[in-house]
Design a protein around this motif. Structure first.
Motif, PDB file in Angstrom:
ATOM      1  N   SER A  98      95.068 -29.959  48.168  1.00  0.00           N
ATOM      2  CA  SER A  98      94.262 -30.971  48.865  1.00  0.00           C
ATOM      3  C   SER A  98      94.129 -32.254  48.060  1.00  0.00           C
ATOM      4  O   SER A  98      93.263 -33.077  48.337  1.00  0.00           O
ATOM      5  N   GLY A  99      94.986 -32.413  47.055  1.00  0.00           N
ATOM      6  CA  GLY A  99      95.015 -33.663  46.303  1.00  0.00           C
ATOM      7  C   GLY A  99      94.245 -33.642  45.000  1.00  0.00           C
ATOM      8  O   GLY A  99      94.004 -34.702  44.407  1.00  0.00           O
ATOM      9  N   GLY A 100      93.864 -32.465  44.518  1.00  0.00           N
ATOM     10  CA  GLY A 100      93.123 -32.386  43.273  1.00  0.00           C
ATOM     11  C   GLY A 100      93.931 -32.862  42.071  1.00  0.00           C
ATOM     12  O   GLY A 100      95.149 -32.702  42.026  1.00  0.00           O
ATOM     13  N   LYS A 101      93.247 -33.456  41.100  1.00  0.00           N
ATOM     14  CA  LYS A 101      93.894 -33.950  39.882  1.00  0.00           C
ATOM     15  C   LYS A 101      93.085 -33.503  38.669  1.00  0.00           C
ATOM     16  O   LYS A 101      91.869 -33.711  38.622  1.00  0.00           O
ATOM     17  N   THR A 102      93.774 -32.917  37.691  1.00  0.00           N
ATOM     18  CA  THR A 102      93.098 -32.474  36.475  1.00  0.00           C
ATOM     19  C   THR A 102      92.464 -33.655  35.750  1.00  0.00           C
ATOM     20  O   THR A 102      91.448 -33.498  35.064  1.00  0.00           O
TER      21      THR A 102
ATOM     22  N   ASN B   8      81.244 -27.980  42.566  1.00  0.00           N
ATOM     23  CA  ASN B   8      82.314 -27.155  43.123  1.00  0.00           C
ATOM     24  C   ASN B   8      83.639 -27.571  42.486  1.00  0.00           C
ATOM     25  O   ASN B   8      84.259 -28.539  42.908  1.00  0.00           O
ATOM     26  N   GLN B   9      84.059 -26.833  41.447  1.00  0.00           N
ATOM     27  CA  GLN B   9      85.294 -27.133  40.709  1.00  0.00           C
ATOM     28  C   GLN B   9      86.381 -26.168  41.157  1.00  0.00           C
ATOM     29  O   GLN B   9      86.401 -25.022  40.755  1.00  0.00           O
ATOM     30  N   GLU B  10      87.344 -26.662  41.983  1.00  0.00           N
ATOM     31  CA  GLU B  10      88.416 -25.811  42.485  1.00  0.00           C
ATOM     32  C   GLU B  10      89.809 -26.326  42.134  1.00  0.00           C
ATOM     33  O   GLU B  10      90.802 -25.805  42.632  1.00  0.00           O
ATOM     34  N   THR B  11      89.917 -27.365  41.309  1.00  0.00           N
ATOM     35  CA  THR B  11      91.221 -27.869  40.895  1.00  0.00           C
ATOM     36  C   THR B  11      91.855 -26.878  39.914  1.00  0.00           C
ATOM     37  O   THR B  11      91.239 -26.503  38.920  1.00  0.00           O
ATOM     38  N   GLU B  12      93.091 -26.469  40.188  1.00  0.00           N
ATOM     39  CA  GLU B  12      93.712 -25.366  39.451  1.00  0.00           C
ATOM     40  C   GLU B  12      94.406 -25.768  38.162  1.00  0.00           C
ATOM     41  O   GLU B  12      94.710 -24.915  37.324  1.00  0.00           O
ATOM     42  N   GLY B  13      94.724 -27.042  37.977  1.00  0.00           N
ATOM     43  CA  GLY B  13      95.547 -27.433  36.840  1.00  0.00           C
ATOM     44  C   GLY B  13      97.019 -27.292  37.183  1.00  0.00           C
ATOM     45  O   GLY B  13      97.396 -27.021  38.330  1.00  0.00           O
ATOM     46  N   SER B  14      97.897 -27.440  36.207  1.00  0.00           N
ATOM     47  CA  SER B  14      99.340 -27.387  36.444  1.00  0.00           C
ATOM     48  C   SER B  14     100.027 -26.709  35.264  1.00  0.00           C
ATOM     49  O   SER B  14      99.403 -26.410  34.245  1.00  0.00           O
ATOM     50  N   GLU B  15     101.333 -26.482  35.391  1.00  0.00           N
ATOM     51  CA  GLU B  15     102.088 -25.865  34.297  1.00  0.00           C
ATOM     52  C   GLU B  15     102.079 -26.757  33.060  1.00  0.00           C
ATOM     53  O   GLU B  15     101.999 -26.274  31.939  1.00  0.00           O
ATOM     54  N   SER B  16     102.161 -28.052  33.279  1.00  0.00           N
ATOM     55  CA  SER B  16     102.171 -28.979  32.148  1.00  0.00           C
ATOM     56  C   SER B  16     100.780 -29.177  31.562  1.00  0.00           C
ATOM     57  O   SER B  16     100.637 -29.520  30.388  1.00  0.00           O
TER      58      SER B  16
END
Length: 313
Positions: free
Chosen positions: A188-192, A228-236
């Motif tokens: 949904s467009g989340g950014k770390t 409500n923190q639902e941003t998952e992060g990324s491999e990098s």
């Protein structure tokens, strides 16, 4: 499967279980909202074929921010500040000891939280109502003990205080009203980067964005924040246990600075930093409700429960 929800209070407050009244999906950007025709009059007329809407030029707008924007927000320079302040204090409700239970099985200690989209989008909302039916006319204040003003989107803003008309109406009925901090899932467009900004801590151990959240709640006159923190992060850039530790410290800092302002934590990010909804109080999420020494962290935690209809009828 049928979804049910509940939220918990820390053991220091009795570890009582509370049932949530409703949970609506997150709001979407208002990029498809009607464009206004330019006129020289006091009002603009939108380009809708049949139902034209009058929009007042320079109309005040309810607030919403991305983390970086809130850090730069200066209330002395906010031309809409006066319109976004709730003016009605929280009314005192009738003591539960003076209420008659509906039946003998009713648990009088149960409390109800409503999580509801009060306006149809995060942006473009008038502080004191619209000239069209484009909002949630909430009509059961007498049945809820607190209301979370649900909002936030990656296209409009993540930090959404309740519009003052909602706070005023809740306060008239003795219901605390809570703003929302929403970090969307990646899909949904989340950014770390937004989470990094939010959890930035200075050398003196203060959290600048926590100070801003406290300032907004105090100036606007509402009763706290739902995180409500639902941003998952990324491999990098994966989310690590450090994120969870910072979130716990962030919440504790808010409660130390403004103990009367409520903080509700959404069961999503675990002690490992990962997004893994527990749907129960477990070793992976209890740190956001109570620290290792037994000290309270958030006031409440929102949980989602999945119940099989075949078992419940």
């Amino acid at each position: 499967m049928k979804k049910k929800t509940k939220f918990l209070k820390p053991a220091a407050a009795g570890m009582s279980v509370l049932m949530a009244a409703s949970l609506c999906s997150c709001q979407t950007p208002s990029s498809d909202s009607p464009k206004a025709e330019k006129t020289d009059s006091k009002y603009q007329v939108t380009e809708e074929n049949e139902n034209k809407e009058l929009v007042m030029n320079k109309q005040p707008e309810s607030s919403y921010w991305f983390p970086e924007q809130l850090l730069e927000w200066n209330p002395d320079e906010d031309k809409d500040l006066a319109y976004n302040v709730s003016t009605i204090p929280l009314a005192e409700r009738v003591d539960k000891d003076n209420l008659t239970p509906v039946n003998s099985t009713q648990n009088t200690d149960t409390e109800v939280m409503a999580i509801s989209i009060m306006n149809s989008s995060t942006s473009g909302n008038a502080p004191h109502g619209l000239n069209k039916a484009d909002c949630n006319i909430f009509t059961y204040w007498q049945y809820v003990d607190e209301l979370v003003y649900w909002g936030g989107s990656s296209g409009e803003g993540l930090i959404v205080p309740p519009s003052p008309d909602v706070t005023d109406l809740g306060h008239k009925n003795g219901v605390p009203v809570i703003g929302t901090v929403f970090f969307p899932q990646d899909v949904s467009g989340g950014k770390t980067e937004w989470l990094d900004t939010f959890l930035t801590q200075k050398e003196d151990k203060s959290f600048p964005l926590a100070d801003k959240l406290i300032e907004v709640a105090e100036l606007y006159g509402f009763d706290g924040w739902f995180i409500n923190q639902e941003t998952e992060g990324s491999e990098s850039k994966p989310l690590t246990p450090e994120y969870a530790t910072k979130m716990q410290a962030f919440i504790k800092y808010m409660k130390e600075k403004a103990p009367e302002s409520k903080v509700i934590y959404y069961d999503s990010m675990t002690s490992e930093g990962k997004i893994d909804w527990q749907n129960a109080l477990t070793d992976k999420n209890s740190m956001f409700l109570q620290d290792s020494e037994g000290n309270p962290v958030a006031d409440e935690m929102f949980l989602k429960l999945l119940v099989d209809r075949r078992q419940t009828g």
